[in-house]
Scaffold this motif. Structure first.
Motif, mmCIF file in Angstrom:
data_model
loop_
_atom_site.group_PDB
_atom_site.id
_atom_site.type_symbol
_atom_site.label_atom_id
_atom_site.label_comp_id
_atom_site.label_asym_id
_atom_site.label_seq_id
_atom_site.Cartn_x
_atom_site.Cartn_y
_atom_site.Cartn_z
ATOM 1 N N ASN A 26 -0.710 7.036 22.579
ATOM 2 C CA ASN A 26 0.584 6.698 22.270
ATOM 3 C C ASN A 26 1.780 6.926 23.304
ATOM 4 N N LYS A 29 1.158 4.475 25.843
ATOM 5 C CA LYS A 29 1.800 3.031 25.393
ATOM 6 C C LYS A 29 3.070 2.848 25.400
ATOM 7 N N ALA A 44 1.227 -3.035 18.868
ATOM 8 C CA ALA A 44 0.410 -2.252 19.725
ATOM 9 C C ALA A 44 0.305 -0.824 19.356
ATOM 10 N N THR A 45 0.999 -0.127 18.540
ATOM 11 C CA THR A 45 0.902 0.947 18.028
ATOM 12 C C THR A 45 -0.323 0.998 16.874
ATOM 13 N N LEU A 48 -3.513 0.321 18.491
ATOM 14 C CA LEU A 48 -3.924 1.500 19.174
ATOM 15 C C LEU A 48 -4.446 2.628 18.238
#
Length: 68
Positions: A26, A29, A44-45, A48
């Motif tokens: 994270n 990212k 995206a989180t 992921l």
């Protein structure tokens, strides 16, 4: 009951394993996306974390079943 308890313990990796893998991922990212829009950052989180949980759990189960 002991057999079921042992099998249940092998279903999920220990909580700290998820933390050790997902926290640096994270942070990477966040560094990669920088000032991206909030919607992109959330997407995206979620991707992921979702993919991370699936991969960590699959690898843990594969190695746990090989060692049992």
């Amino acid at each position: 009951m002991t057999e079921q308890k042992k099998a249940g313990n092998r279903r999920w990796a220990p909580w700290w394993l998820y933390l050790v893998v997902l926290l640096p991922a994270n942070l990477a990212k966040q560094a990669a996306l920088g000032d991206a829009p909030v919607a992109l950052n959330v997407a995206a989180t979620v991707a992921l974390v979702g993919a991370g949980i699936v991969v960590i759990t699959a690898l843990y189960r594969a190695f746990a079943s090989n060692s049992a």
